[in-house]
Design a protein around this motif. Sequence first.
Motif, PDB file in Angstrom:
ATOM      1  N   MET A 121       3.491 -20.426 -28.874  1.00  9.32           N
ATOM      2  CA  MET A 121       4.099 -20.855 -29.987  1.00  9.32           C
ATOM      3  C   MET A 121       3.009 -20.216 -31.205  1.00  9.32           C
ATOM      4  SD  MET A 121       5.780 -24.650 -30.165  1.00  9.32           S
ATOM      5  CE  MET A 121       6.409 -24.328 -31.790  1.00  9.32           C
ATOM      6  N   PRO A 122       3.529 -19.402 -32.147  1.00 16.66           N
ATOM      7  CA  PRO A 122       2.626 -18.751 -32.950  1.00 16.66           C
ATOM      8  C   PRO A 122       2.133 -19.700 -34.027  1.00 16.66           C
ATOM      9  CG  PRO A 122       4.848 -18.125 -33.396  1.00 16.66           C
ATOM     10  CD  PRO A 122       5.081 -18.839 -32.162  1.00 16.66           C
ATOM     11  N   TRP A 139      11.584 -22.806 -32.096  1.00 11.58           N
ATOM     12  CA  TRP A 139      10.629 -23.050 -30.830  1.00 11.58           C
ATOM     13  C   TRP A 139      10.786 -24.587 -30.403  1.00 11.58           C
ATOM     14  CZ3 TRP A 139       7.606 -19.312 -28.387  1.00 11.58           C
ATOM     15  CH2 TRP A 139       7.565 -18.104 -29.122  1.00 11.58           C
ATOM     16  N   ASN A 140      10.737 -25.330 -31.389  1.00 13.32           N
ATOM     17  CA  ASN A 140      10.712 -26.770 -31.179  1.00 13.32           C
ATOM     18  C   ASN A 140      11.901 -27.175 -30.150  1.00 13.32           C
ATOM     19  OD1 ASN A 140       8.370 -27.154 -32.329  1.00 13.32           O
ATOM     20  ND2 ASN A 140       9.234 -28.096 -34.204  1.00 13.32           N
ATOM     21  N   ASN A 150      14.611 -13.487 -35.391  1.00 12.75           N
ATOM     22  CA  ASN A 150      13.446 -14.113 -35.850  1.00 12.75           C
ATOM     23  C   ASN A 150      13.656 -15.655 -35.469  1.00 12.75           C
ATOM     24  OD1 ASN A 150      14.614 -15.614 -38.282  1.00 12.75           O
ATOM     25  ND2 ASN A 150      15.203 -13.592 -38.686  1.00 12.75           N
ATOM     26  N   ARG A 151      12.315 -16.229 -35.312  1.00 11.27           N
ATOM     27  CA  ARG A 151      12.432 -17.524 -34.957  1.00 11.27           C
ATOM     28  C   ARG A 151      11.312 -18.463 -35.723  1.00 11.27           C
ATOM     29  NH1 ARG A 151      12.928 -14.471 -30.064  1.00 11.27           N
ATOM     30  NH2 ARG A 151      10.694 -14.130 -30.172  1.00 11.27           N
ATOM     31  N   ASP A 152      11.827 -19.506 -36.416  1.00 10.34           N
ATOM     32  CA  ASP A 152      11.054 -20.280 -37.041  1.00 10.34           C
ATOM     33  C   ASP A 152      10.355 -21.479 -36.230  1.00 10.34           C
ATOM     34  OD1 ASP A 152      13.016 -21.955 -36.778  1.00 10.34           O
ATOM     35  OD2 ASP A 152      13.367 -22.183 -38.899  1.00 10.34           O
ATOM     36  N   VAL A 153       9.585 -22.341 -36.728  1.00 10.68           N
ATOM     37  CA  VAL A 153       8.971 -23.299 -35.821  1.00 10.68           C
ATOM     38  C   VAL A 153       9.921 -24.304 -35.224  1.00 10.68           C
ATOM     39  CG1 VAL A 153       8.495 -24.743 -37.627  1.00 10.68           C
ATOM     40  CG2 VAL A 153       7.189 -24.999 -35.768  1.00 10.68           C
ATOM     41  N   ALA A 154      11.129 -24.700 -36.009  1.00 14.26           N
ATOM     42  CA  ALA A 154      12.454 -25.308 -35.576  1.00 14.26           C
ATOM     43  C   ALA A 154      12.938 -24.829 -34.155  1.00 14.26           C
ATOM     44  CB  ALA A 154      13.322 -25.658 -36.535  1.00 14.26           C
TER      45      ALA A 154
END
Length: 580
Positions: A186-187, A163-164, A157-161
Amino acid sequence: MNRTHLFQSLFNLRFIFAGATIGYWRRPFSDIASTTTSYKHELIHRLNTQTLQEARGFFDQIPSPHVTLATIMISAYACHHMLPEALDLFRKIPSKDVVSWNSIIKCCIYCGNFATAWKLFDEMPHRNVVTWTTLVDGLLRLGRVEDAERLFWAMPNRDVAAWNAMVHGYCSNGRVEDAMRLFCRMPLKDVISWTSMIGGLDQNGKSDEALVLFEKMVCSGVKPSANTLVCGLAAAAKAWAFHAGVQIHSCVLKLGYCCFDEFVTASLVTFYASCKQMEAACNVFDEVVQRNVVVWTALVTGYGLNDRHQEALEVFGKMMKMNVVPNESSFTSALNSCSTKMGLESSVYVGGSLVVMYSKCGYIGDAIFVFKRISEKSIVSWNSIIVGCAEHGCGMWALTLFRQMLREIDPDEITLTGLLSACSRSGMFQKAECLFRYFGQKRSITLTVEHYACMVDVLGRCGELDEAEALVTSMPVKANSMVWLILLSACRMHSNLHVAERAARKIFEMEPNCSDAYVLLSNMYAASNRWDEVDEIRRTMKDNRVVKQPGSSWLTLNGLRHEFLSADTSRPLTEKSCTD
């Protein structure tokens, strides 16, 4: 940097991750939470005010220390690049939690030992998104973009951090198109996502696109941060987009950054100066509540950009009278105005000195601008700009300048050193080999041990350790300890202990008290859990009185040079000590 700032920066590196599960070593206290908090505050205080060894002494006296306290000590060891001590402490924790695992992995990456970080990642029983993101970010910092991509898409799973981190890594490695594609997928985007992409576009020569993206961010309802505004103003300055910059200025005023954030203020001054609006730049400067060296330097540089060099020097003098200590950028801008005012900017000597100065201060773009204005470029001028590009990882710029150089003047030995260094830092292995062969065939140039050292560095960074060792042993000139030390450092990067041991033996034959070799080899043994060898190296260093040289920094005040060592609290820098 004092110890308090050093330890605060340690927390900024996210060695200690808030909100994760906290485990226990043992529970001897009735109120373990309050007791742990008390010990935590005391440990942090001692790390801020004492040596690391004294803080460790306090830690060792804590009965059944909580894992949080051990994590703080691991982070402190990381800040001092003491990886073996951090690993030793980590392995003594009986009940490791995800925070301690993440901290030691981050420590390994920060100390440059990615192989051990990856090994710990494999051993970790339970990973969270922070763990995966830490590894991805480490790979990107090493320039291993493809490996980072594979790991990123393998994340459960990928959080916004996460992706950043990938977007920022793409931009840092010059792959801005890939960064934009990922940004669009990016979701969920936060202000860091937008800022990373805006800054990435601007730094990769797409300032107009950066301004378009800034406008989209504002329209989407995302509130810009101070960093976002700085990136937007930098893009407006480079693109000479006056109206866009004025709109960003409106955002600055609306959000209340103008009078209190020095970097936003400095960016505004620079923007207006770049757009030839010095009156507006001065108005911004006059509105600042606290003018530090960053804001003063922006105004000095702004006058220089507008060929108002007399006023630039007057501002610099006023800054000195206000007891604002100039930094490298301040001196560089003032000297540039001095040389221009006297008509010396095109002089081969003055121009060459400015090229070197801009490069040393990190302004490689300004260095190239000054270089192009030199009327008659000498071999020194060409070598200075090529070496400057190499130092800042601008390998393609260095090669482009080299091709231009060949049309005007013959290169020399220093040119090859700069080119090989540029290829090494930019990961251009094949280009380095071609250059090495090309210069080796020129009768006017003799390959020296420094050239072979550069080529060993290129091979080592690319993981070609066997080929690097073969090159060292087959050199027509005798390899010195520095060449073998470069190979040993590459071995640590790629965890090749066999070649490392052979390289270390060669170093000790030439330089028995080489502390760097002892430390590198000790770190590699520690990473491989060979603690007997680690102890043996430490005993040998003690018996031979080999001491690891501490990191240091210095400054000059009132004509006296003051040197400060890492973990040294015996010389606090106070107003009194500066005037004694």
